[in-house]
Design a protein around this motif. Structure first.
Motif, PDB file in Angstrom:
ATOM      1  N   UNK A  60     -14.534 -33.890   8.859  1.00 47.70           N
ATOM      2  CA  UNK A  60     -14.865 -35.300   8.659  1.00 47.70           C
ATOM      3  C   UNK A  60     -15.075 -35.593   7.175  1.00 47.70           C
ATOM      4  N   UNK A  61     -14.935 -36.860   6.766  1.00 51.98           N
ATOM      5  CA  UNK A  61     -15.090 -37.199   5.346  1.00 51.98           C
ATOM      6  C   UNK A  61     -16.433 -36.791   4.752  1.00 51.98           C
ATOM      7  N   UNK A  62     -17.499 -36.772   5.562  1.00 54.08           N
ATOM      8  CA  UNK A  62     -18.785 -36.335   5.025  1.00 54.08           C
ATOM      9  C   UNK A  62     -19.000 -34.830   5.160  1.00 54.08           C
ATOM     10  N   UNK A  63     -18.029 -34.131   5.738  1.00 48.07           N
ATOM     11  CA  UNK A  63     -18.095 -32.668   5.806  1.00 48.07           C
ATOM     12  C   UNK A  63     -19.061 -32.113   6.822  1.00 48.07           C
ATOM     13  N   UNK A  64     -19.487 -32.910   7.793  1.00 51.84           N
ATOM     14  CA  UNK A  64     -20.486 -32.436   8.753  1.00 51.84           C
ATOM     15  C   UNK A  64     -19.921 -32.140  10.131  1.00 51.84           C
ATOM     16  N   UNK A 353      -8.299 -28.086   5.595  1.00 49.27           N
ATOM     17  CA  UNK A 353      -8.956 -29.386   5.667  1.00 49.27           C
ATOM     18  C   UNK A 353     -10.139 -29.403   4.715  1.00 49.27           C
ATOM     19  N   UNK A 354     -10.571 -30.620   4.334  1.00 50.93           N
ATOM     20  CA  UNK A 354     -11.663 -30.758   3.376  1.00 50.93           C
ATOM     21  C   UNK A 354     -12.326 -32.115   3.556  1.00 50.93           C
ATOM     22  N   UNK A 355     -13.530 -32.229   2.996  1.00 52.21           N
ATOM     23  CA  UNK A 355     -14.240 -33.503   3.068  1.00 52.21           C
ATOM     24  C   UNK A 355     -13.762 -34.428   1.949  1.00 52.21           C
ATOM     25  N   UNK A 356     -14.328 -35.640   1.898  1.00 49.83           N
ATOM     26  CA  UNK A 356     -13.823 -36.654   0.975  1.00 49.83           C
ATOM     27  C   UNK A 356     -13.960 -36.237  -0.484  1.00 49.83           C
ATOM     28  N   UNK A 357     -15.098 -35.647  -0.860  1.00 49.98           N
ATOM     29  CA  UNK A 357     -15.266 -35.278  -2.268  1.00 49.98           C
ATOM     30  C   UNK A 357     -14.826 -33.840  -2.551  1.00 49.98           C
ATOM     31  N   UNK A 358     -14.221 -33.210  -1.559  1.00 51.07           N
ATOM     32  CA  UNK A 358     -13.615 -31.884  -1.706  1.00 51.07           C
ATOM     33  C   UNK A 358     -14.605 -30.850  -2.229  1.00 51.07           C
ATOM     34  N   UNK A 359     -15.737 -30.825  -1.537  1.00 53.84           N
ATOM     35  CA  UNK A 359     -16.743 -29.797  -1.804  1.00 53.84           C
ATOM     36  C   UNK A 359     -16.953 -28.898  -0.591  1.00 53.84           C
ATOM     37  N   UNK A 360     -16.443 -29.319   0.559  1.00 52.16           N
ATOM     38  CA  UNK A 360     -16.519 -28.520   1.776  1.00 52.16           C
ATOM     39  C   UNK A 360     -15.111 -28.339   2.334  1.00 52.16           C
ATOM     40  N   UNK A 361     -14.836 -27.115   2.776  1.00 55.05           N
ATOM     41  CA  UNK A 361     -13.473 -26.782   3.161  1.00 55.05           C
ATOM     42  C   UNK A 361     -13.442 -25.976   4.454  1.00 55.05           C
ATOM     43  N   UNK A 362     -12.374 -26.169   5.203  1.00 57.69           N
ATOM     44  CA  UNK A 362     -12.037 -25.274   6.303  1.00 57.69           C
ATOM     45  C   UNK A 362     -10.889 -24.403   5.828  1.00 57.69           C
ATOM     46  N   UNK A 363     -11.043 -23.087   6.020  1.00 61.01           N
ATOM     47  CA  UNK A 363     -10.067 -22.132   5.518  1.00 61.01           C
ATOM     48  C   UNK A 363      -9.633 -21.218   6.649  1.00 61.01           C
ATOM     49  N   UNK A 364      -8.330 -21.149   6.859  1.00 67.50           N
ATOM     50  CA  UNK A 364      -7.779 -20.216   7.839  1.00 67.50           C
ATOM     51  C   UNK A 364      -7.437 -18.918   7.118  1.00 67.50           C
ATOM     52  N   UNK A 365      -7.950 -17.816   7.643  1.00 65.73           N
ATOM     53  CA  UNK A 365      -7.734 -16.508   7.022  1.00 65.73           C
ATOM     54  C   UNK A 365      -7.098 -15.582   8.046  1.00 65.73           C
ATOM     55  N   UNK A 366      -5.956 -15.038   7.703  1.00 61.66           N
ATOM     56  CA  UNK A 366      -5.271 -14.141   8.621  1.00 61.66           C
ATOM     57  C   UNK A 366      -4.047 -13.551   7.972  1.00 61.66           C
ATOM     58  N   UNK A 367      -3.120 -13.061   8.807  1.00 61.52           N
ATOM     59  CA  UNK A 367      -1.888 -12.475   8.321  1.00 61.52           C
ATOM     60  C   UNK A 367      -0.860 -12.535   9.439  1.00 61.52           C
ATOM     61  N   UNK A 368       0.408 -12.236   9.148  1.00 63.01           N
ATOM     62  CA  UNK A 368       1.411 -12.246  10.215  1.00 63.01           C
ATOM     63  C   UNK A 368       1.115 -11.241  11.323  1.00 63.01           C
ATOM     64  N   UNK A 376     -15.748 -21.794   7.096  1.00 68.38           N
ATOM     65  CA  UNK A 376     -16.249 -23.004   6.443  1.00 68.38           C
ATOM     66  C   UNK A 376     -16.859 -22.591   5.118  1.00 68.38           C
ATOM     67  N   UNK A 377     -16.486 -23.295   4.053  1.00 72.41           N
ATOM     68  CA  UNK A 377     -17.006 -22.960   2.718  1.00 72.41           C
ATOM     69  C   UNK A 377     -17.595 -24.228   2.107  1.00 72.41           C
TER      70      UNK A 377
END
Length: 655
Positions: A60-64, A353-368, A376-377
């Motif tokens: 979400x834009x507020x990162x919550x 994905x990230x919030x509006x001010x780009x301080x919170x992120x969703x990160x997919x970590x993996x490999x083939x 979540x960072x």
């Protein structure tokens, strides 16, 4: 058919979601997955049929909060959940089982725009229709956005408000003259009320509209099939009328530079293929003169651009070379990506994905070779938390290795492919194999987790996934090589992958099947019809057997209006390359599986193929999954298919 089911509010659904998320939180509390008792032990089929815990999560834009499809009791539901589980419980929304949930995006922190699709009737024919709904973040209210006045396609969101209000610009077709002629208008829609107001009238042969970051429609693309040309319409930020600023003839070698972002100086950032590959440029308006090249991926097209928050500048470029990723041009985001890459070692970190001010992120970590996990960072708090394993069963377990290879087709065309080697047979030679072409066909495979290919490798098969001519991402000339080549040179490229692997000693050329879904299912049918001497069997999931019938069903199928151009390049008619009309030529057994609830490729496509094979007296098996759709969105259907496929392979091409 288009009736919405009740949304949210049911305690049993909330309880199930709470339990699922609690299990995920428990897994996330561990610093590392517990090692398997025997890492070399076979992985059961159920692990590959398991749905990913979360699909396409959007922060979400507020990162919550996160909006995503989540696997609940083996079925995917649209869910909104808090990032940190506390007193607030997640909510789930279930639509009618006759409606596809195709995409979703946040519009402010209180509302979601959700694109849906379903089958409908037009002049007695089944067609695929899309619509937009506005859904509140609590998933307790859903508003249809002017469904009553919409035509076939009405889910193209051009712009979303960034001031917190639930407003979007929607391009929607309003009337239907024919399957091919539906000219969309642009309306501003309030997701919270469902009310709309027209901002741009529809115009003959204009099928696509484009808006700037302020929400003003600035461009339209007109395609006139009779005159064999396309036109780019444009107006300045303070202008009322549109005018033609570029014309593209059907036989033009390159495409018109298409602005993606309108910049504050009155110019734009565009994608152009003047050098043979899509690259990102500065471009002046209205003359479309190319300026500085901002980004290119040697040997590959860029996929798209990522704008800044105001949507008036460039933050990054998405691309797929050996794997999909974002090349960040924004210094802060580039630094963040570098930190993430270093943190995950040999795995790959993709910011999704990230919030509006780009301080919170969703990160997919993996490999083939690994199903991976979602993190979540929060950069302000300098903390990184694992939210969920993509597979609760496999967690971080490494399976069969995947690499990108290249081979020459019979006419010398270089083809890229993925090669997955079964992990228990890495040093073996002359192995049984599966050729598995991707769907689309204007798509491609790249190095990433593929549950289907990994299962085939786990049971002993080499899996080869060719990016045959006409696949996306390899430049303009390569894409155009696919024009008019369904079942012809595109099929030859698949056979040439087999020839290459046999020459390399990787596979036994007498122990090969072709397996695929959608276009890949079509290719499997075509292989059984045309190239039975090369294959022992074929498997089609949701395949296309009648191209003319498919074209009538979905006006967007195979690039929609460009289909005529695609086939006029050099072409037999549809019938000549439609397997349904060549059943008597099938020479190897084929397993055909199709979901009755498939709204992308209707089940009729496989029913007609099965009927034709029955009348021709050819060996086939036909399975219809009563609740199955085009996307394998139910774990039960995945499991059923994998088991049936293995039983079929055991009979006709055992590993």
């Amino acid at each position: 058919m288009w009736k919405l089911a009740e949304t949210g509010g049911e305690m049993n659904m909330r309880q199930m979601m709470w339990l699922a998320l609690a299990m995920s939180a428990g897994a996330a509390a561990q610093q590392a997955p517990a090692p398997a008792a025997n890492p070399d032990a076979p992985v059961p089929v159920e692990a590959f049929a398991e749905l990913p815990f979360m699909e396409s999560p959007k922060l979400s834009p507020d990162g919550t909060h996160i909006a995503a499809k989540v696997a609940i009791n083996g079925v995917q539901q649209l869910v909104v959940m808090p990032v940190f589980i506390g007193d607030e419980k997640p909510t789930a929304m279930a639509l009618s089982d006759k409606i596809d949930v195709n995409w979703w995006r946040w519009v402010g922190t209180g509302w979601l725009a959700v694109g849906v699709g379903a089958q409908d009737k037009f002049e007695g024919y089944d067609i695929y229709v899309t619509r937009l709904i506005g859904v509140n973040a609590a998933l307790t209210k859903a508003n249809r956005i002017d469904w009553e006045h919409s035509g076939i396609r009405a889910d193209d969101v051009l712009w979303s408000a960034r001031d917190g209000s639930p407003r979007v610009l929607l391009s929607r077709q309003t009337g239907v003259q024919s399957i091919d002629q539906v000219y969309p208008e642009v309306v501003e829609a309030d997701l919270s009320t469902g009310k709309t107001r027209r901002v741009v009238n529809g115009s003959t042969n204009v099928f696509d509209w484009y808006a700037d970051g302020s929400g003003r429609v600035r461009m339209g693309y007109r395609y006139d099939d009779d005159r064999r040309r396309g036109q780019l319409l444009y107006r300045g930020a303070d202008e009322t009328l549109f005018r033609t600023i570029a014309v593209q003839r059907r036989d033009d070698e390159h495409n018109i530079p298409l602005p993606q972002i309108f910049t504050p100086d009155g110019n734009a950032i565009a994608i152009d293929d003047s050098d043979g590959y899509d690259a990102v440029y500065e471009v002046s308006l209205p003359d479309l003169k190319l300026g500085r090249k901002l980004y290119a991926a040697p040997g590959y097209d860029v996929d798209g651009v990522v704008s800044n928050h105001e949507h008036d500048g460039l933050a990054g470029v998405t691309l797929t070379d050996k794997y999909s990723r974002t090349a960040w041009l924004d210094p802060a985001l580039k630094e963040f990506q570098d930190v993430a890459d270093k943190a995950v070692g040999t795995r790959r970190a993709q910011i999704i994905s990230w919030n509006a001010d780009r301080t919170r992120f969703l990160i997919d970590i993996g490999s083939p070779s690994e199903a991976g996990m979602l993190y979540f960072w929060d950069t302000n708090a300098d903390r990184m938390k694992r939210l969920a394993w993509n597979s609760q069963t496999l967690q971080g377990r490494l399976l069969s290795p995947v690499k990108t290879v290249r081979y020459a087709a019979r006419d010398g065309t270089q083809i890229e492919a993925l090669l997955t080697m079964p992990r228990h047979r890495l040093s073996a030679r002359n192995l049984p194999a599966v050729i598995m072409p991707h769907g689309g066909p204007l798509a491609r495979d790249s190095e990433g987790w593929d549950w289907w290919a990994q299962y085939l490798a786990e049971i002993g098969y080499v899996v080869i996934q060719p990016n045959y001519r006409g696949s996306a991402g390899y430049g303009t000339a390569f894409a155009r090589m696919g024009r008019g080549e369904w079942g012809l040179k595109m099929q030859d490229d698949l056979n040439d992958a087999l020839a290459w692997a046999a020459k390399e000693g990787i596979v036994d050329p007498k122990r090969v099947c072709m397996i695929g879904a959608s276009y890949g299912g079509y290719a499997a049918m075509r292989a059984a019809q045309r190239d039975g001497a090369l294959y022992r069997c074929a498997v089609s999931y949701a395949g296309v057997s009648d191209l003319a019938g498919m074209r009538s069903y979905d006006a967007q199928f195979l690039n929609g209006r460009a289909l005529g151009d695609y086939w006029r390049a050099r072409t037999p008619d549809f019938k000549a390359v439609s397997p349904r009309f060549g059943a008597e030529q099938f020479s190897v057994p084929i397993l055909i599986v199709h979901g009755k609830a498939d709204m992308r490729v209707p089940v009729k496509q496989s029913r007609q193929m099965a009927d034709a094979l029955k009348q021709a007296g050819k060996p086939y098996e036909y399975v219809e999954q009563p609740l199955g759709d085009h996307h394998f969105s139910r774990a039960a259907d995945r499991l059923d298919f994998l088991k049936r496929m293995k039983a079929f392979l055991d009979r006709h091409n055992p590993a």
